[in-house]
Design an enzyme around this catalytic site. Structure first.
Site, mmCIF file in Angstrom:
data_model
loop_
_atom_site.group_PDB
_atom_site.id
_atom_site.type_symbol
_atom_site.label_atom_id
_atom_site.label_comp_id
_atom_site.label_asym_id
_atom_site.label_seq_id
_atom_site.Cartn_x
_atom_site.Cartn_y
_atom_site.Cartn_z
ATOM 1 N N MET A 97 49.449 46.932 45.504
ATOM 2 C CA MET A 97 49.449 45.516 45.892
ATOM 3 C C MET A 97 50.910 45.110 46.037
ATOM 4 S SD MET A 97 46.379 44.369 43.351
ATOM 5 C CE MET A 97 46.516 45.880 42.395
ATOM 6 N N MET B 81 51.563 46.153 41.174
ATOM 7 C CA MET B 81 51.785 44.783 41.680
ATOM 8 C C MET B 81 53.274 44.462 41.675
ATOM 9 S SD MET B 81 48.775 42.731 39.699
ATOM 10 C CE MET B 81 47.132 43.420 39.511
ATOM 11 N N MET C 19 38.271 44.216 47.920
ATOM 12 C CA MET C 19 38.562 43.337 46.786
ATOM 13 C C MET C 19 37.420 42.349 46.648
ATOM 14 S SD MET C 19 41.286 44.471 45.450
ATOM 15 C CE MET C 19 41.167 43.249 44.126
ATOM 16 N N ASP D 179 46.767 49.901 39.081
ATOM 17 C CA ASP D 179 47.085 48.700 39.850
ATOM 18 C C ASP D 179 48.586 48.433 39.861
ATOM 19 O OD1 ASP D 179 44.514 47.642 40.721
ATOM 20 O OD2 ASP D 179 44.097 47.388 38.583
ATOM 21 N N HIS E 192 46.360 51.858 43.592
ATOM 22 C CA HIS E 192 46.103 50.665 44.409
ATOM 23 C C HIS E 192 47.409 49.877 44.514
ATOM 24 C CE1 HIS E 192 43.723 46.564 44.537
ATOM 25 N NE2 HIS E 192 44.360 46.806 45.665
ATOM 26 N N ASP F 52 36.391 46.329 43.767
ATOM 27 C CA ASP F 52 37.393 46.076 42.725
ATOM 28 C C ASP F 52 37.447 44.585 42.400
ATOM 29 O OD1 ASP F 52 39.560 46.233 41.033
ATOM 30 O OD2 ASP F 52 41.008 46.823 42.574
ATOM 31 N N SER G 103 40.081 50.607 35.434
ATOM 32 C CA SER G 103 41.400 50.078 35.787
ATOM 33 C C SER G 103 42.202 49.870 34.516
ATOM 34 C CB SER G 103 41.250 48.738 36.512
ATOM 35 O OG SER G 103 42.517 48.090 36.527
ATOM 36 N N HIS H 259 42.044 54.261 37.858
ATOM 37 C CA HIS H 259 42.527 53.287 38.841
ATOM 38 C C HIS H 259 43.815 52.628 38.329
ATOM 39 C CE1 HIS H 259 41.919 50.453 42.203
ATOM 40 N NE2 HIS H 259 42.309 49.500 41.380
HETATM 41 C C1 DX5 Z 1 42.996 43.086 40.427
HETATM 42 C C2 DX5 Z 1 42.991 44.585 40.285
HETATM 43 C C3 DX5 Z 1 41.780 45.114 39.611
HETATM 44 C C4 DX5 Z 1 41.551 44.606 38.217
HETATM 45 C C5 DX5 Z 1 40.062 44.445 38.023
HETATM 46 O O1 DX5 Z 1 44.014 42.707 41.297
HETATM 47 O O2 DX5 Z 1 43.100 45.209 41.545
HETATM 48 O O3 DX5 Z 1 41.755 46.540 39.642
HETATM 49 O O4 DX5 Z 1 42.053 45.464 37.221
HETATM 50 O O5 DX5 Z 1 39.833 43.844 36.786
HETATM 51 P P1 DX5 Z 1 38.378 43.398 36.308
HETATM 52 O O6 DX5 Z 1 37.513 44.606 36.364
HETATM 53 O O7 DX5 Z 1 38.632 42.920 34.929
HETATM 54 O O8 DX5 Z 1 37.925 42.321 37.244
HETATM 55 ZN ZN ZN Z 2 42.785 47.466 41.716
#
Ligand code: DX5
Ligand code: ZN
Length: 229
Positions: A70, A39, A139, A37, A68, A175, A11, A35
């Site tokens: 969010m 947001m 998650m 993310d 992903h 994740d 990620s 990956h």
């Molecule tokens: C959190 C993200 C993850 C995050 C995981 O909302 O969806 O992908 O990057 O981070 P680690 O591996 O550090 O828990």
């Molecule tokens: Zn993620």
């Protein structure tokens, strides 16, 4: 019992955003997927990036871009992310009232469709859309931030999800808080795609990233082997 190769998806949330292209290139060698993310500061209490950034780093890797989302609503942004270079687009089941429609829209764009479940959402929420899914993203922390501790109750949810999908060709991706200590436990429970942010990007160099990914992969495979034994 289905058996699938273990895939590791770094990620980039944990990378140095000032050098994003270089960071993607640096994990590319060891990664199976990248990956991403996304947001929005509304569905989750943090803001990251949108389609222009995905498009900008597309040239840095030929690996699968695992996006992903969010964000809520997600539907208006599916096409821009598809055009930006996403290969898999994952929406949250909690992000809108018409999950079935969102999944159809992703596949209509020619992309693989994923659904993500927050820790408190039961796997039964997706029982009636399994035929429209390529991936279930469980998650294992509350979404929004990297570096959080894995929520132990999620092991049982991975097992139940694995049982629910049977022999359907659906990935189970986990994740949040995935590291060499939790990796064998999630694969033993049935996960086959492991997202890892902080556990991959520690060390700050390409060789550290490659070694970190290899360590997670070895731990994940060991968990799978112990489950099969
Ligand atoms: C959190 C993200 C993850 C995050 C995981 O909302 O969806 O992908 O990057 O981070 P680690 O591996 O550090 O828990
Ligand atoms: Zn993620």
């Amino acid at each position: 019992m289905r058996s699938r190769p273990i895939l590791i998806a770094p990620s980039i949330l944990a990378s140095d955003f000032a050098r994003l292209g270089e960071e993607v290139r640096a994990v590319d060698e060891g990664a199976d997927w990248i990956h991403l993310d996304v947001m929005d500061g509304h569905f989750v209490p943090n803001i990251t990036f949108g389609p222009p950034v995905v498009k900008a780093i597309r040239a840095a890797s030929k690996k699968v871009f695992d996006v992903h989302l969010m964000i809520a609503p997600a539907d208006p942004y599916l096409e821009p992310f598809a055009e930006a270079g996403a290969d898999i687009i994952t929406v949250h089941a909690e992000a809108g009232p018409h999950l079935d429609r969102s999944l159809q829209a992703i596949r209509a764009l020619g992309k693989k469709a994923g659904v993500s479940l927050n820790p408190a959402t039961p796997e039964s929420a997706i029982e009636y859309v399994l035929d429209k899914l390529d991936l279930i993203l469980l998650m294992t922390v509350n979404p929004g931030f990297g570096g959080q501790a894995f929520i132990p109750a999620m092991f049982e949810k991975i097992r139940r999800t694995h049982a629910m999908i049977g022999d359907r060709p659906i990935h189970i991706e986990v994740d949040g808080g995935v590291a060499p200590d939790t990796a064998p436990l999630v694969t033993a429970a049935g996960a086959d795609v492991l997202v890892a942010g902080s556990a991959v990007f520690k060390g700050g160099t390409r060789s550290a990233y490659t070694a970190n990914i290899a360590t997670i992969r070895d731990a994940a495979r060991a968990g799978l082997a112990s489950a099969a034994a």
